[in-house]
Design a protein around this motif. Structure first.
Motif, PDB file in Angstrom:
ATOM      1  N   GLY A  57      37.619  97.664  13.277  1.00  0.00           N
ATOM      2  CA  GLY A  57      37.179  97.145  11.980  1.00  0.00           C
ATOM      3  C   GLY A  57      37.784  95.785  11.679  1.00  0.00           C
ATOM      4  N   VAL A  58      39.067  95.629  11.962  1.00  0.00           N
ATOM      5  CA  VAL A  58      39.717  94.326  11.769  1.00  0.00           C
ATOM      6  C   VAL A  58      39.112  93.311  12.737  1.00  0.00           C
ATOM      7  CG1 VAL A  58      41.905  93.054  11.922  1.00  0.00           C
ATOM      8  CG2 VAL A  58      41.866  95.355  10.919  1.00  0.00           C
ATOM      9  N   PHE A  59      38.921  93.728  13.975  1.00  0.00           N
ATOM     10  CA  PHE A  59      38.348  92.866  15.002  1.00  0.00           C
ATOM     11  C   PHE A  59      36.956  92.383  14.573  1.00  0.00           C
ATOM     12  CE2 PHE A  59      38.913  93.003  19.947  1.00  0.00           C
ATOM     13  CZ  PHE A  59      38.917  91.624  20.006  1.00  0.00           C
ATOM     14  N   ARG A  60      36.134  93.296  14.065  1.00  0.00           N
ATOM     15  CA  ARG A  60      34.790  92.930  13.595  1.00  0.00           C
ATOM     16  C   ARG A  60      34.879  91.906  12.468  1.00  0.00           C
ATOM     17  NH1 ARG A  60      34.087  98.282  12.396  1.00  0.00           N
ATOM     18  NH2 ARG A  60      33.918  99.434  14.328  1.00  0.00           N
ATOM     19  N   LYS A  61      35.809  92.147  11.551  1.00  0.00           N
ATOM     20  CA  LYS A  61      35.958  91.266  10.383  1.00  0.00           C
ATOM     21  C   LYS A  61      36.353  89.850  10.809  1.00  0.00           C
ATOM     22  CE  LYS A  61      38.856  90.656   6.317  1.00  0.00           C
ATOM     23  NZ  LYS A  61      40.066  91.136   5.664  1.00  0.00           N
ATOM     24  N   VAL A  62      37.378  89.728  11.646  1.00  0.00           N
ATOM     25  CA  VAL A  62      37.880  88.394  12.000  1.00  0.00           C
ATOM     26  C   VAL A  62      36.933  87.647  12.931  1.00  0.00           C
ATOM     27  CG1 VAL A  62      40.286  89.025  11.605  1.00  0.00           C
ATOM     28  CG2 VAL A  62      39.367  89.108  13.930  1.00  0.00           C
ATOM     29  N   THR A  63      36.040  88.372  13.611  1.00  0.00           N
ATOM     30  CA  THR A  63      35.069  87.693  14.481  1.00  0.00           C
ATOM     31  C   THR A  63      33.712  87.549  13.794  1.00  0.00           C
ATOM     32  OG1 THR A  63      34.489  89.783  15.581  1.00  0.00           O
ATOM     33  CG2 THR A  63      36.194  88.402  16.633  1.00  0.00           C
ATOM     34  N   GLY A  64      33.666  87.875  12.497  1.00  0.00           N
ATOM     35  CA  GLY A  64      32.441  87.688  11.741  1.00  0.00           C
ATOM     36  C   GLY A  64      31.305  88.613  12.138  1.00  0.00           C
ATOM     37  N   GLY A  65      31.631  89.725  12.774  1.00  0.00           N
ATOM     38  CA  GLY A  65      30.609  90.695  13.156  1.00  0.00           C
ATOM     39  C   GLY A  65      29.683  90.227  14.259  1.00  0.00           C
ATOM     40  N   LYS A  66      30.073  89.190  14.982  1.00  0.00           N
ATOM     41  CA  LYS A  66      29.164  88.666  16.008  1.00  0.00           C
ATOM     42  C   LYS A  66      29.261  89.382  17.353  1.00  0.00           C
ATOM     43  CE  LYS A  66      32.117  84.733  17.225  1.00  0.00           C
ATOM     44  NZ  LYS A  66      32.188  83.284  17.310  1.00  0.00           N
ATOM     45  N   PHE A  67      30.156  90.378  17.451  1.00  0.00           N
ATOM     46  CA  PHE A  67      30.301  91.146  18.684  1.00  0.00           C
ATOM     47  C   PHE A  67      30.084  92.625  18.405  1.00  0.00           C
ATOM     48  CE2 PHE A  67      33.160  87.467  19.178  1.00  0.00           C
ATOM     49  CZ  PHE A  67      32.698  86.937  20.368  1.00  0.00           C
ATOM     50  N   SER A  68      29.510  93.329  19.365  1.00  0.00           N
ATOM     51  CA  SER A  68      29.398  94.786  19.260  1.00  0.00           C
ATOM     52  C   SER A  68      30.768  95.397  19.545  1.00  0.00           C
ATOM     53  CB  SER A  68      28.380  95.316  20.275  1.00  0.00           C
ATOM     54  OG  SER A  68      28.907  95.191  21.594  1.00  0.00           O
ATOM     55  N   ASP A  69      30.949  96.656  19.185  1.00  0.00           N
ATOM     56  CA  ASP A  69      32.211  97.333  19.492  1.00  0.00           C
ATOM     57  C   ASP A  69      32.477  97.335  20.994  1.00  0.00           C
ATOM     58  OD1 ASP A  69      32.561  97.766  16.808  1.00  0.00           O
ATOM     59  OD2 ASP A  69      32.368  99.955  16.910  1.00  0.00           O
ATOM     60  N   ALA A  70      31.434  97.566  21.787  1.00  0.00           N
ATOM     61  CA  ALA A  70      31.601  97.575  23.248  1.00  0.00           C
ATOM     62  C   ALA A  70      32.075  96.209  23.746  1.00  0.00           C
ATOM     63  CB  ALA A  70      30.298  97.973  23.930  1.00  0.00           C
ATOM     64  N   GLU A  71      31.533  95.139  23.185  1.00  0.00           N
ATOM     65  CA  GLU A  71      31.959  93.792  23.583  1.00  0.00           C
ATOM     66  C   GLU A  71      33.403  93.528  23.170  1.00  0.00           C
ATOM     67  OE1 GLU A  71      27.872  91.152  23.435  1.00  0.00           O
ATOM     68  OE2 GLU A  71      28.747  91.825  21.523  1.00  0.00           O
ATOM     69  N   LEU A  72      33.790  94.026  22.006  1.00  0.00           N
ATOM     70  CA  LEU A  72      35.169  93.848  21.541  1.00  0.00           C
ATOM     71  C   LEU A  72      36.145  94.619  22.423  1.00  0.00           C
ATOM     72  CD1 LEU A  72      34.557  94.058  17.696  1.00  0.00           C
ATOM     73  CD2 LEU A  72      35.035  92.007  19.045  1.00  0.00           C
ATOM     74  N   VAL A  73      35.803  95.858  22.750  1.00  0.00           N
ATOM     75  CA  VAL A  73      36.662  96.663  23.625  1.00  0.00           C
ATOM     76  C   VAL A  73      36.760  96.003  24.993  1.00  0.00           C
ATOM     77  CG1 VAL A  73      36.828  98.869  24.859  1.00  0.00           C
ATOM     78  CG2 VAL A  73      36.359  98.845  22.408  1.00  0.00           C
ATOM     79  N   ASN A  74      35.648  95.510  25.508  1.00  0.00           N
ATOM     80  CA  ASN A  74      35.671  94.834  26.803  1.00  0.00           C
ATOM     81  C   ASN A  74      36.541  93.580  26.754  1.00  0.00           C
ATOM     82  OD1 ASN A  74      34.718  94.498  29.613  1.00  0.00           O
ATOM     83  ND2 ASN A  74      33.850  92.623  28.761  1.00  0.00           N
ATOM     84  N   ALA A  75      36.447  92.807  25.679  1.00  0.00           N
ATOM     85  CA  ALA A  75      37.290  91.609  25.545  1.00  0.00           C
ATOM     86  C   ALA A  75      38.762  91.986  25.566  1.00  0.00           C
ATOM     87  CB  ALA A  75      36.943  90.859  24.262  1.00  0.00           C
ATOM     88  N   TRP A  76      39.118  93.099  24.941  1.00  0.00           N
ATOM     89  CA  TRP A  76      40.501  93.573  24.915  1.00  0.00           C
ATOM     90  C   TRP A  76      40.936  94.019  26.302  1.00  0.00           C
ATOM     91  CZ3 TRP A  76      44.613  92.983  22.185  1.00  0.00           C
ATOM     92  CH2 TRP A  76      45.637  93.928  22.148  1.00  0.00           C
ATOM     93  N   ARG A  77      40.042  94.674  27.011  1.00  0.00           N
ATOM     94  CA  ARG A  77      40.398  95.211  28.331  1.00  0.00           C
ATOM     95  C   ARG A  77      40.482  94.139  29.420  1.00  0.00           C
ATOM     96  NH1 ARG A  77      37.411 101.075  28.528  1.00  0.00           N
ATOM     97  NH2 ARG A  77      39.038 102.144  27.369  1.00  0.00           N
ATOM     98  N   VAL A  78      39.767  93.031  29.270  1.00  0.00           N
ATOM     99  CA  VAL A  78      39.814  92.020  30.335  1.00  0.00           C
ATOM    100  C   VAL A  78      41.171  91.326  30.411  1.00  0.00           C
ATOM    101  CG1 VAL A  78      37.319  91.649  30.427  1.00  0.00           C
ATOM    102  CG2 VAL A  78      38.749  90.136  29.008  1.00  0.00           C
ATOM    103  N   ILE A  79      42.036  91.624  29.469  1.00  0.00           N
ATOM    104  CA  ILE A  79      43.419  91.137  29.567  1.00  0.00           C
ATOM    105  C   ILE A  79      44.057  91.675  30.842  1.00  0.00           C
ATOM    106  CG2 ILE A  79      45.737  91.346  28.561  1.00  0.00           C
ATOM    107  CD1 ILE A  79      44.387  91.366  25.784  1.00  0.00           C
ATOM    108  N   LEU A  80      43.699  92.916  31.176  1.00  0.00           N
ATOM    109  CA  LEU A  80      44.275  93.576  32.348  1.00  0.00           C
ATOM    110  C   LEU A  80      43.596  93.083  33.614  1.00  0.00           C
ATOM    111  CD1 LEU A  80      44.497  97.202  30.945  1.00  0.00           C
ATOM    112  CD2 LEU A  80      46.294  95.471  31.024  1.00  0.00           C
ATOM    113  N   GLY A  81      44.403  92.618  34.543  1.00  0.00           N
ATOM    114  CA  GLY A  81      43.874  92.085  35.793  1.00  0.00           C
ATOM    115  C   GLY A  81      44.108  93.019  36.963  1.00  0.00           C
ATOM    116  N   ASP A  82      44.168  92.428  38.123  1.00  0.00           N
ATOM    117  CA  ASP A  82      44.338  93.187  39.355  1.00  0.00           C
ATOM    118  C   ASP A  82      45.770  93.689  39.503  1.00  0.00           C
ATOM    119  OD1 ASP A  82      41.710  92.655  40.079  1.00  0.00           O
ATOM    120  OD2 ASP A  82      42.250  90.830  41.175  1.00  0.00           O
ATOM    121  N   GLU A  83      45.898  94.656  40.361  1.00  0.00           N
ATOM    122  CA  GLU A  83      47.216  95.181  40.704  1.00  0.00           C
ATOM    123  C   GLU A  83      48.033  94.075  41.376  1.00  0.00           C
ATOM    124  OE1 GLU A  83      48.069  99.414  42.187  1.00  0.00           O
ATOM    125  OE2 GLU A  83      47.673  98.263  44.008  1.00  0.00           O
ATOM    126  N   ASN A  84      49.320  94.012  41.041  1.00  0.00           N
ATOM    127  CA  ASN A  84      50.180  93.022  41.687  1.00  0.00           C
ATOM    128  C   ASN A  84      50.286  93.341  43.175  1.00  0.00           C
ATOM    129  OD1 ASN A  84      50.975  91.031  39.869  1.00  0.00           O
ATOM    130  ND2 ASN A  84      52.462  92.381  38.904  1.00  0.00           N
TER     131      ASN A  84
END
Length: 186
Positions: A57-84
């Protein structure tokens, strides 16, 4: 309890962290552009003080609702990269020598779900203490105390952040700053 415990952070120890990928997915070029309200919500998510739905809900608010929940979750998850590189073989070796690998990480349930599904070396990890369960982050005492209460004092602790390593040292842990798997072996 088995006292041959190896406590290890996830981000930048087991897998690479790429904050810039999340920022790019949301149209930000620097962390300083991210609204403080959202950064505070991320901290609350990672300490279990808000639900994923409230965080979205906070994420939707600060991004002006321009992303779907799936897109927001994906944006959060792409922080994680490959195994060292080398961490899989390292954890295989230490578990064969009788150590238990235990995650000790500041993370959210969203990231942890991804870690367990996509981090190959997670097969060697037999437990974990996470900030979203502990209600605090490292280097706060609560994380270290919960680890000791749950598992006992680890034989070894590796983290990439100097302040977290110092937290371990304050608790009498054999703590070392992670720079590479090769250095960790030494």
């Amino acid at each position: 309890m088995n006292n041959k415990l190896f406590a290890l952070d996830i981000g930048n120890v087991c897998m690479k962290i790429h904050t810039e990928r999340c920022l790019a997915a949301l149209g930000y070029s620097a962390l300083t552009e991210v609204p403080l309200e959202f950064l505070a919500a991320c901290d609350k998510l990672e300490t279990g003080k808000i639900s994923t739905e409230d965080w979205l809900g906070v994420f939707r608010k600060v991004t002006g609702g321009k992303f779907s929940d799936a897109e927001l979750v994906n944006a959060w998850r792409v922080i994680l990269g490959d195994e060292n590189p080398g961490i899989y073989d390292f954890l295989d070796e230490i578990t064969k020598s009788g150590y238990r690998a235990i995650f000790f990480s500041d993370t959210s349930e969203l990231h942890l779900d991804f870690v367990y599904r996509y981090l190959p070396s997670a097969v060697f990890v037999t437990g974990g203490i996470f900030s979203f369960n502990a209600g605090c982050k490292k280097p706060g005492d609560g994380m270290y105390e919960l680890f000791e209460k749950t598992y006992g004092k680890p034989s070894f602790y590796a983290d990439d952040k100097p302040e977290n390593v110092e937290g371990g040292i304050r608790h009498g842990w054999n703590s070392h700053q992670f720079t590479s798997v090769e250095a960790l072996r030494k």
